[in-house]
Write an enzyme that holds these catalytic residues in place. Structure first.
Site, PDB file in Angstrom:
ATOM      1  N   ARG A  46       0.873  -1.196   0.000  1.00  0.00           N
ATOM      2  CA  ARG A  46       0.000   0.000   0.000  1.00  0.00           C
ATOM      3  C   ARG A  46       0.892   1.222   0.000  1.00  0.00           C
ATOM      4  O   ARG A  46       1.332   1.697   1.033  1.00  0.00           O
ATOM      5  CB  ARG A  46      -0.883  -0.021   1.246  1.00  0.00           C
ATOM      6  CG  ARG A  46      -1.796   1.197   1.385  1.00  0.00           C
ATOM      7  CD  ARG A  46      -2.725   1.022   2.573  1.00  0.00           C
ATOM      8  NE  ARG A  46      -3.556   2.196   2.792  1.00  0.00           N
ATOM      9  CZ  ARG A  46      -3.164   3.264   3.519  1.00  0.00           C
ATOM     10  NH1 ARG A  46      -1.966   3.295   4.102  1.00  0.00           N
ATOM     11  NH2 ARG A  46      -3.975   4.291   3.685  1.00  0.00           N
ATOM     12  N   SER A 118     -12.888  -2.370   0.990  1.00  0.00           N
ATOM     13  CA  SER A 118     -13.151  -1.739   2.294  1.00  0.00           C
ATOM     14  C   SER A 118     -14.646  -1.481   2.409  1.00  0.00           C
ATOM     15  O   SER A 118     -15.262  -0.986   1.463  1.00  0.00           O
ATOM     16  CB  SER A 118     -12.422  -0.394   2.388  1.00  0.00           C
ATOM     17  OG  SER A 118     -11.047  -0.594   2.213  1.00  0.00           O
ATOM     18  N   LYS A 147      -3.519   6.307   8.744  1.00  0.00           N
ATOM     19  CA  LYS A 147      -4.297   6.684   7.549  1.00  0.00           C
ATOM     20  C   LYS A 147      -4.934   8.023   7.849  1.00  0.00           C
ATOM     21  O   LYS A 147      -5.805   8.125   8.724  1.00  0.00           O
ATOM     22  CB  LYS A 147      -5.377   5.631   7.277  1.00  0.00           C
ATOM     23  CG  LYS A 147      -6.296   5.943   6.068  1.00  0.00           C
ATOM     24  CD  LYS A 147      -7.330   4.831   5.887  1.00  0.00           C
ATOM     25  CE  LYS A 147      -8.457   5.208   4.939  1.00  0.00           C
ATOM     26  NZ  LYS A 147      -8.202   4.890   3.537  1.00  0.00           N
TER      27      LYS A 147
HETATM   28  C1  LIG Z   1      -5.332   1.390   5.768  1.00  0.00           C
HETATM   29  C2  LIG Z   1      -6.265   1.654   6.894  1.00  0.00           C
HETATM   30  N1  LIG Z   1      -7.632   1.624   6.724  1.00  0.00           N
HETATM   31  C3  LIG Z   1      -8.345   1.875   7.822  1.00  0.00           C
HETATM   32  S1  LIG Z   1      -7.278   2.188   9.144  1.00  0.00           S
HETATM   33  C4  LIG Z   1      -5.866   1.938   8.182  1.00  0.00           C
HETATM   34  C5  LIG Z   1      -4.490   2.071   8.742  1.00  0.00           C
HETATM   35  C6  LIG Z   1      -4.155   0.930   9.652  1.00  0.00           C
HETATM   36  O1  LIG Z   1      -2.861   1.146  10.178  1.00  0.00           O
HETATM   37  P1  LIG Z   1      -2.510   0.726  11.680  1.00  0.00           P
HETATM   38  O2  LIG Z   1      -2.562  -0.782  11.747  1.00  0.00           O
HETATM   39  O3  LIG Z   1      -1.098   1.253  11.881  1.00  0.00           O
HETATM   40  O4  LIG Z   1      -3.524   1.391  12.565  1.00  0.00           O
HETATM   41  C1  LIG Z   2      -8.184   0.360   3.731  1.00  0.00           C
HETATM   42  C2  LIG Z   2      -7.999  -0.969   3.840  1.00  0.00           C
HETATM   43  C3  LIG Z   2      -8.883  -1.791   4.588  1.00  0.00           C
HETATM   44  N1  LIG Z   2      -8.662  -3.101   4.686  1.00  0.00           N
HETATM   45  C4  LIG Z   2      -7.597  -3.681   4.076  1.00  0.00           C
HETATM   46  C5  LIG Z   2      -7.399  -5.146   4.225  1.00  0.00           C
HETATM   47  N2  LIG Z   2      -6.728  -2.964   3.351  1.00  0.00           N
HETATM   48  C6  LIG Z   2      -6.861  -1.632   3.186  1.00  0.00           C
HETATM   49  N3  LIG Z   2      -6.028  -0.971   2.486  1.00  0.00           N
END
Ligand SMILES: Cc1ncsc1CCOP(=O)(O)O
Ligand SMILES: C=C1C=NC(C)=NC1=N
Ligand SMILES: [Mg+2]
Length: 218
Positions: A46, A118, A147
């Site tokens: 990502r 998502s 994020k």
């Molecule tokens: C990609 C994404 N989508 C919802 S929260 C998130 C970030 C998750 O990162 P972390 O595990 O460090 O909280």
């Molecule tokens: C936003 C996200 C939510 N869920 C997963 C698995 N990946 C992502 N990039």
């Protein structure tokens, strides 16, 4: 090739490491090797944020990470970038609600690749299933700093609600997940947990992945 059937996928989704080069301060290839060594069961590249790689550099990095996943026998998923996923023959793609529609992605990647979507509401979850999603990512279940445009925190309860409504699609929870709060997420009905910082920011990604695996499997 990981068969897309839900039973296989529910195992594969157990510890879902997600990462990009902006999330780490040493080579992501090293961190991925260690995370898989420790027990990560699936990886998503990502690459987002102002320092994210683009073009050839992004493709080269993706190819290196894909090679590690194939060597270790875990699926390599690419976030958002469907073209890159098709070009590299990645094992699958993950898209958000504001990305290419899941139906379109399924048409582009074909029937044998893994498609993750998502979903924040039951409507989005049901639509994702109709569009051919193999799993949904639900969150942020806890506060996250990884994020910047995350939706509001929904708590593990959101997952329980989906299960009470009869949703059987594989679910991976995401957002602020640590090995301490993993049990609550699994109890709520998630098949696995996905993390960025709990592994990427750990002094020992292998140890972090192993702890998460044990908590997600207990
Ligand atoms: C990609 C994404 N989508 C919802 S929260 C998130 C970030 C998750 O990162 P972390 O595990 O460090 O909280
Ligand atoms: C936003 C996200 C939510 N869920 C997963 C698995 N990946 C992502 N990039
Ligand atoms: Mg997206």
């Amino acid at each position: 090739m990981i068969r897309r059937d839900p039973v296989t996928l529910k195992k594969v989704l157990k510890v879902y490491f997600i990462c990009g080069t902006p999330n780490v301060s040493r080579p992501l290839t090293e961190i991925l090797e260690e995370a898989v060594q420790g027990g990560a069961t699936i990886f998503q590249f990502r690459e987002k944020g102002e320092k994210a790689l683009t073009g050839e550099k992004k493709k080269e990095q993706a190819a290196k990470l894909q090679a590690i996943c194939h060597e270790k026998g875990i699926p390599f998923i690419i976030n958002d970038d469907v073209e890159l996923a098709v070009e590299l023959n990645a094992d699958g793609v993950h898209v958000g609600q504001d990305d290419t529609s899941a139906r379109e992605v399924r048409a582009k990647i074909g029937p044998d690749k893994i498609l993750g979507v998502s979903a924040h509401s039951l409507t989005e979850a049901v639509q994702a299933e109709k569009d051919g999603a193999d799993y949904i990512g639900v969150g942020p279940v806890f506060a996250t700093s990884s994020k910047d445009d995350a939706e509001e925190v929904c708590g593990p309860e959101r997952i329980s609600e989906f299960r009470e409504e009869g949703l059987t699609l594989p679910i991976v929870a995401i957002g602020g997940i640590t090995f301490e709060n993993t049990p609550a997420v699994i109890r709520a009905g998630a098949d696995g947990i996905s993390v960025i910082s709990a592994i990427a920011s750990s002094a020992s990604p292998a140890d972090a992945a192993n702890k998460l695996y044990r908590k997600a499997s207990s």
